[in-house]
Design a protein around this motif. Structure first.
Motif, PDB file in Angstrom:
ATOM      1  N   LEU A 135       0.827  -1.205   0.000  1.00  0.00           N
ATOM      2  CA  LEU A 135       0.000   0.000   0.000  1.00  0.00           C
ATOM      3  C   LEU A 135       0.864   1.260   0.000  1.00  0.00           C
ATOM      4  CD1 LEU A 135      -2.971   0.916   0.055  1.00  0.00           C
ATOM      5  CD2 LEU A 135      -2.738   1.104   2.539  1.00  0.00           C
ATOM      6  N   MET A 136       1.934   1.259   0.776  1.00  0.00           N
ATOM      7  CA  MET A 136       2.811   2.426   0.823  1.00  0.00           C
ATOM      8  C   MET A 136       3.588   2.595  -0.483  1.00  0.00           C
ATOM      9  SD  MET A 136       2.013   3.993   3.490  1.00  0.00           S
ATOM     10  CE  MET A 136       3.242   5.264   3.233  1.00  0.00           C
ATOM     11  N   ASP A 137       3.968   1.501  -1.125  1.00  0.00           N
ATOM     12  CA  ASP A 137       4.581   1.595  -2.457  1.00  0.00           C
ATOM     13  C   ASP A 137       3.622   2.291  -3.421  1.00  0.00           C
ATOM     14  OD1 ASP A 137       7.093   0.477  -2.116  1.00  0.00           O
ATOM     15  OD2 ASP A 137       6.480  -1.522  -2.785  1.00  0.00           O
ATOM     16  N   TYR A 138       2.373   1.858  -3.381  1.00  0.00           N
ATOM     17  CA  TYR A 138       1.343   2.431  -4.247  1.00  0.00           C
ATOM     18  C   TYR A 138       1.171   3.918  -3.945  1.00  0.00           C
ATOM     19  CZ  TYR A 138      -3.177   2.824  -6.654  1.00  0.00           C
ATOM     20  OH  TYR A 138      -4.205   3.192  -7.475  1.00  0.00           O
ATOM     21  N   ALA A 139       1.069   4.246  -2.669  1.00  0.00           N
ATOM     22  CA  ALA A 139       0.903   5.647  -2.267  1.00  0.00           C
ATOM     23  C   ALA A 139       2.124   6.469  -2.689  1.00  0.00           C
ATOM     24  CB  ALA A 139       0.693   5.742  -0.755  1.00  0.00           C
ATOM     25  N   GLY A 140       3.298   5.892  -2.542  1.00  0.00           N
ATOM     26  CA  GLY A 140       4.522   6.591  -2.942  1.00  0.00           C
ATOM     27  C   GLY A 140       4.552   6.879  -4.434  1.00  0.00           C
ATOM     28  N   ARG A 141       4.044   5.948  -5.228  1.00  0.00           N
ATOM     29  CA  ARG A 141       3.983   6.179  -6.687  1.00  0.00           C
ATOM     30  C   ARG A 141       2.947   7.249  -7.028  1.00  0.00           C
ATOM     31  NH1 ARG A 141       4.369   0.642  -6.635  1.00  0.00           N
ATOM     32  NH2 ARG A 141       2.215   0.334  -7.240  1.00  0.00           N
ATOM     33  N   LYS A 142       1.861   7.278  -6.261  1.00  0.00           N
ATOM     34  CA  LYS A 142       0.805   8.259  -6.530  1.00  0.00           C
ATOM     35  C   LYS A 142       1.193   9.671  -6.095  1.00  0.00           C
ATOM     36  CE  LYS A 142      -3.240   7.268  -7.365  1.00  0.00           C
ATOM     37  NZ  LYS A 142      -3.966   7.308  -8.638  1.00  0.00           N
ATOM     38  N   PHE A 143       1.845   9.781  -4.935  1.00  0.00           N
ATOM     39  CA  PHE A 143       2.072  11.099  -4.325  1.00  0.00           C
ATOM     40  C   PHE A 143       3.541  11.465  -4.131  1.00  0.00           C
ATOM     41  CE2 PHE A 143      -1.931   9.428  -2.429  1.00  0.00           C
ATOM     42  CZ  PHE A 143      -2.795  10.254  -3.110  1.00  0.00           C
ATOM     43  N   GLY A 144       4.424  10.553  -4.443  1.00  0.00           N
ATOM     44  CA  GLY A 144       5.828  10.776  -4.135  1.00  0.00           C
ATOM     45  C   GLY A 144       6.088  10.414  -2.680  1.00  0.00           C
ATOM     46  N   ARG A 145       7.332  10.218  -2.380  1.00  0.00           N
ATOM     47  CA  ARG A 145       7.703   9.825  -1.013  1.00  0.00           C
ATOM     48  C   ARG A 145       7.802  11.065  -0.142  1.00  0.00           C
ATOM     49  NH1 ARG A 145      11.979   4.885  -1.733  1.00  0.00           N
ATOM     50  NH2 ARG A 145      10.526   3.528  -2.810  1.00  0.00           N
ATOM     51  N   THR A 146       6.663  11.510   0.308  1.00  0.00           N
ATOM     52  CA  THR A 146       6.590  12.742   1.084  1.00  0.00           C
ATOM     53  C   THR A 146       6.525  12.432   2.576  1.00  0.00           C
ATOM     54  OG1 THR A 146       4.185  12.741   0.888  1.00  0.00           O
ATOM     55  CG2 THR A 146       5.409  13.973  -0.774  1.00  0.00           C
ATOM     56  N   PRO A 147       7.053  13.333   3.396  1.00  0.00           N
ATOM     57  CA  PRO A 147       6.942  13.138   4.851  1.00  0.00           C
ATOM     58  C   PRO A 147       5.476  13.043   5.264  1.00  0.00           C
ATOM     59  CG  PRO A 147       8.475  14.919   4.344  1.00  0.00           C
ATOM     60  CD  PRO A 147       7.787  14.544   3.046  1.00  0.00           C
ATOM     61  N   GLY A 148       5.202  12.142   6.188  1.00  0.00           N
ATOM     62  CA  GLY A 148       3.837  12.000   6.692  1.00  0.00           C
ATOM     63  C   GLY A 148       2.906  11.215   5.788  1.00  0.00           C
ATOM     64  N   LEU A 149       3.431  10.587   4.761  1.00  0.00           N
ATOM     65  CA  LEU A 149       2.573   9.865   3.819  1.00  0.00           C
ATOM     66  C   LEU A 149       1.824   8.715   4.494  1.00  0.00           C
ATOM     67  CD1 LEU A 149       1.513   9.551   0.961  1.00  0.00           C
ATOM     68  CD2 LEU A 149       3.539   8.165   0.426  1.00  0.00           C
ATOM     69  N   ALA A 150       2.495   7.977   5.355  1.00  0.00           N
ATOM     70  CA  ALA A 150       1.821   6.863   6.033  1.00  0.00           C
ATOM     71  C   ALA A 150       0.662   7.372   6.886  1.00  0.00           C
ATOM     72  CB  ALA A 150       2.816   6.073   6.871  1.00  0.00           C
ATOM     73  N   GLN A 151       0.847   8.491   7.544  1.00  0.00           N
ATOM     74  CA  GLN A 151      -0.235   9.066   8.352  1.00  0.00           C
ATOM     75  C   GLN A 151      -1.390   9.495   7.452  1.00  0.00           C
ATOM     76  OE1 GLN A 151      -0.248   9.335  11.911  1.00  0.00           O
ATOM     77  NE2 GLN A 151      -2.423   9.641  11.445  1.00  0.00           N
ATOM     78  N   ARG A 152      -1.066  10.054   6.309  1.00  0.00           N
ATOM     79  CA  ARG A 152      -2.097  10.476   5.355  1.00  0.00           C
ATOM     80  C   ARG A 152      -2.909   9.270   4.871  1.00  0.00           C
ATOM     81  NH1 ARG A 152      -0.646  13.457  -0.357  1.00  0.00           N
ATOM     82  NH2 ARG A 152      -2.781  13.723  -1.074  1.00  0.00           N
ATOM     83  N   VAL A 153      -2.215   8.180   4.564  1.00  0.00           N
ATOM     84  CA  VAL A 153      -2.892   6.962   4.124  1.00  0.00           C
ATOM     85  C   VAL A 153      -3.753   6.408   5.262  1.00  0.00           C
ATOM     86  CG1 VAL A 153      -2.536   4.569   3.395  1.00  0.00           C
ATOM     87  CG2 VAL A 153      -1.180   6.409   2.356  1.00  0.00           C
ATOM     88  N   TYR A 154      -3.186   6.344   6.446  1.00  0.00           N
ATOM     89  CA  TYR A 154      -3.932   5.840   7.593  1.00  0.00           C
ATOM     90  C   TYR A 154      -5.178   6.689   7.851  1.00  0.00           C
ATOM     91  CZ  TYR A 154      -5.335   4.909  12.356  1.00  0.00           C
ATOM     92  OH  TYR A 154      -6.083   4.641  13.471  1.00  0.00           O
ATOM     93  N   ASP A 155      -5.015   8.002   7.862  1.00  0.00           N
ATOM     94  CA  ASP A 155      -6.162   8.884   8.110  1.00  0.00           C
ATOM     95  C   ASP A 155      -7.271   8.645   7.098  1.00  0.00           C
ATOM     96  OD1 ASP A 155      -4.924  10.017  10.325  1.00  0.00           O
ATOM     97  OD2 ASP A 155      -4.233  11.798   9.240  1.00  0.00           O
ATOM     98  N   ALA A 156      -6.906   8.358   5.864  1.00  0.00           N
ATOM     99  CA  ALA A 156      -7.912   8.121   4.825  1.00  0.00           C
ATOM    100  C   ALA A 156      -8.665   6.815   5.042  1.00  0.00           C
ATOM    101  CB  ALA A 156      -7.254   8.115   3.446  1.00  0.00           C
ATOM    102  N   GLY A 157      -7.978   5.788   5.550  1.00  0.00           N
ATOM    103  CA  GLY A 157      -8.602   4.474   5.648  1.00  0.00           C
ATOM    104  C   GLY A 157      -8.970   4.001   7.029  1.00  0.00           C
ATOM    105  N   LYS A 158      -8.669   4.780   8.067  1.00  0.00           N
ATOM    106  CA  LYS A 158      -8.854   4.285   9.431  1.00  0.00           C
ATOM    107  C   LYS A 158     -10.308   4.026   9.812  1.00  0.00           C
ATOM    108  CE  LYS A 158      -8.739   8.838  11.589  1.00  0.00           C
ATOM    109  NZ  LYS A 158      -7.951   9.711  12.469  1.00  0.00           N
TER     110      LYS A 158
END
Length: 120
Positions: free
Chosen positions: A20-43
């Motif tokens: 999931l983080m690989d996918y998010a990284g391809r979509k948005f770039g490897r930006t700080p806080g990306l995991a939190q952004r993904v978590y907030d979206a799906g929690k």
């Protein structure tokens, strides 16, 4: 659940989040806080990932639910089909959803680990 089964389940959860983080990284770039952004979206509801990724559910299905379903089948096969419930399409879907929700909760507790992983 035996210790070995728990360890395997934990590996699956980490793998699901890695994908999931690989996918998010391809979509948005490897930006700080990306995991939190993904978590907030799906929690609260995994379909929140669909909105975040703007992909009609492709990421949620392919990076979480399909991986979870494959592992549900594998875990059942490894126990030689001995299970409290036979695997049906509904049963696989329900277990996959539960595993995906567990993986999302894990991501929420380890966002800095996954952001650091993205930096590697």
């Amino acid at each position: 659940m035996s210790k070995n089964e728990r360890q395997e389940r934990d590996k699956v959860i980490v793998d699901m989040n890695d994908f999931l983080m690989d996918y998010a990284g391809r979509k948005f770039g490897r930006t700080p806080g990306l995991a939190q952004r993904v978590y907030d979206a799906g929690k609260n509801d995994l379909t929140g990932l669909d909105t975040l990724f703007e992909d009609d559910g492709v990421g949620r299905r392919t990076k979480y639910l399909e991986i979870a379903a494959g592992n549900v089948r594998n875990m059942n096969d490894e126990r030689n089909g001995v299970d409290s419930q036979p695997l049906t399409d509904d049963n696989i879907r329900d277990r996959s959803q539960a595993l995906a929700e567990e993986a999302m909760a894990y991501l929420g507790g380890h966002t800095t680990d996954f952001d650091r992983w993205e930096d590697d």
